[in-house]
Design an enzyme around this catalytic site. Structure first.
Site, PDB file in Angstrom:
ATOM      1  N   GLU A  41       4.925 -11.210  24.697  1.00 57.19           N
ATOM      2  CA  GLU A  41       6.149 -11.630  24.071  1.00 57.19           C
ATOM      3  C   GLU A  41       6.918 -12.486  25.052  1.00 57.19           C
ATOM      4  OE1 GLU A  41       5.963  -7.081  23.012  1.00 57.19           O
ATOM      5  OE2 GLU A  41       7.624  -7.723  24.189  1.00 57.19           O
ATOM      6  N   CYS A  98      -7.404 -10.466  24.795  1.00 58.38           N
ATOM      7  CA  CYS A  98      -6.747  -9.182  25.024  1.00 58.38           C
ATOM      8  C   CYS A  98      -5.332  -9.339  25.537  1.00 58.38           C
ATOM      9  CB  CYS A  98      -7.570  -8.338  26.000  1.00 58.38           C
ATOM     10  SG  CYS A  98      -7.798  -9.104  27.616  1.00 58.38           S
TER      11      CYS A  98
END
Length: 438
Positions: A194, A240
């Protein structure tokens, strides 16, 4: 970092002949014991590339037996000098990069065995096998559960090394860019990072009525947008440490969204074997359908679709680069790892609050911080519960740096000295001597 800073890649090789589709055991190619095969599809065309032998428990047993024999005391591999083992490993790595020719590497029979198959069959057989000393696993949370369930009756016989790369039900990744002339931004990764932006009190007041920062700020915001973009759209989001969530400080939220959407719209989709293509297909139909389902959930739960939001083209598992704004923490797209080309942009007001939100998860793989303020970089990196924290960069790695996650984002580390520890056991040898000389 910008796209122009990325190194030029060599043109992909086309029309390659598929040479090896069988199981590799004891330096020989084998059919599966069951006779089963599974198709390998080209996700760009949905056409079958080849069929590969499907390994199962019986094939795993054969591979383990061969490996045990190869590692017996006195075997060619055990008596080989460490330097020669290292030479073979380097040779193997070079050949894999070149053309995956294992037999040419010169390993003794049984040292390298390859059993392609599915998790519930071949994977479960490996995880539960009493003659396997070490299991290294990278995959989804569901796969982790299968591995643990299979291991429980045999622990601690074969320790399971759970690497990064799980499908995560809660957010845990982020990027933070701090100390732009108007503030800070942050990106951390759990498996979907994020980006946060937080303005300092002085600059927030000075720019409270401005939508577009200028000068150094303009450059730093563009840098943060680019890192956030590459963080999520790299490899179609199938990474990932994909930065699928982006937290932006309220006062500059609209401008950051605008630039992020502008950047996403520049992507060129198509067959990745074609030069000039930025984004290829998702890996398979199952993942393609999952991503589209999550996109639909974002629309239904009230997120604003800024661009993309659906399939692309008439063939292949392509999904348009998608950006959502007005995303809240309770939405599925903010809680579940999408593993696709979808960016969620959320608002926040205080740095303390957004750190709590980032850490409010069962996962913690990696994080990134962008700032000129070393104190803030140290403070935030210490607060983030993540196995890797990048400062003023993202997606950087080297063989010396251990890589792995906190909490459910992994058990153990790859790379560096810590990576070697995962494959060793401590032994104490005490010897009584006849005479003490010193």
């Amino acid at each position: 970092m910008s796209s122009s800073d990325m190194p030029d890649l060599p043109a992909p090789l086309t029309n390659l002949k598929i040479q090896y589709t069988k199981i590799f055991i004891n330096n020989e190619w084998h059919d599966s014991v069951s006779g089963k095969k599974f198709p390998v599809l080209n996700p760009a065309t949905e056409e079958i590339i080849c069929h590969v032998e499907e390994g199962d428990k019986e094939d795993v047993d054969k591979a383990v037996k061969a490996a045990r024999q190869a590692f017996q005391i006195g075997s060619p591999w055990r008596t080989m000098d460490a330097s020669e083992r290292g030479r073979l490993l380097y040779k193997l790595a070079d050949l894999i990069e070149r053309d995956r020719l294992l037999l040419a590497a010169g390993f003794p029979p049984g040292v390298v065995n390859i059993v392609p198959g599915y998790g519930p069959t071949a994977g479960a057989a490996i995880s539960s096998h009493m003659d396997i000393d070490k299991v290294a696993f990278t995959g989804s949370t569901e796969g982790i559960h299968v591995a643990f369930k299979a291991q429980i009756p045999h622990l601690p016989t074969s320790p399971v090394h759970l690497d990064q790369g799980m499908l995560l039900p809660d957010p845990n990744s982020s990027i933070i860019a701090l100390e732009f002339p108007v503030g800070h931004a942050y990106l951390e990764d759990r498996a979907c990072p994020e980006l946060w932006k937080h303005s300092s009190p002085q600059t927030s007041r000075a720019n409270s009525s401005q939508c577009t920062p200028c000068g150094i700020l303009n450059k730093r915001v563009n840098s943060a947008v680019e890192f956030a973009h590459l963080g999520v759209f790299y490899h179609q989001g199938q990474c990932c440490i994909a930065a699928s969530r982006l937290f932006v400080e309220e006062s500059i939220y609209d401008e950051f969204v605008r630039r992020s959407v502008e950047r996403a719209k520049k992507y060129v989709l198509g067959n990745p074997m074609t030069p000039g293509i930025n984004q290829g297909p998702q890996i398979d139909k199952e993942q393609y359908d999952k991503i589209l389902d999550l996109i639909e959930s974002g629309k239904k739960e009230g997120a604003k679709l800024e661009c993309g939001g659906g399939p692309w083209g008439n063939k292949g598992y392509f999904i348009q680069p998608t950006v959502f704004s007005n995303v809240t923490d309770d939405m599925r797209i903010a809680k579940e790892e999408i593993f696709g080309p979808v960016q969620q942009i959320l608002k926040f007001k205080s740095l303390d609050d957004v750190i709590k939100r980032a850490n409010n998860t069962h996962y913690g793989l990696a994080a990134g911080i962008f700032t000129k303020d070393l104190d803030k970089a140290i403070t935030v990196s210490s607060a983030l519960q993540a196995g890797t924290v990048w400062v003023n960069c993202y997606l950087m790695s080297s063989a010396q740096c251990p890589f792995g996650g906190f909490k459910m984002s992994g058990n153990g580390r790859e790379l560096g000295e810590y990576g070697l520890h995962e494959y060793t056991e401590v032994k104490t040898v005490t010897i009584k001597i006849s005479q003490k000389n010193s």
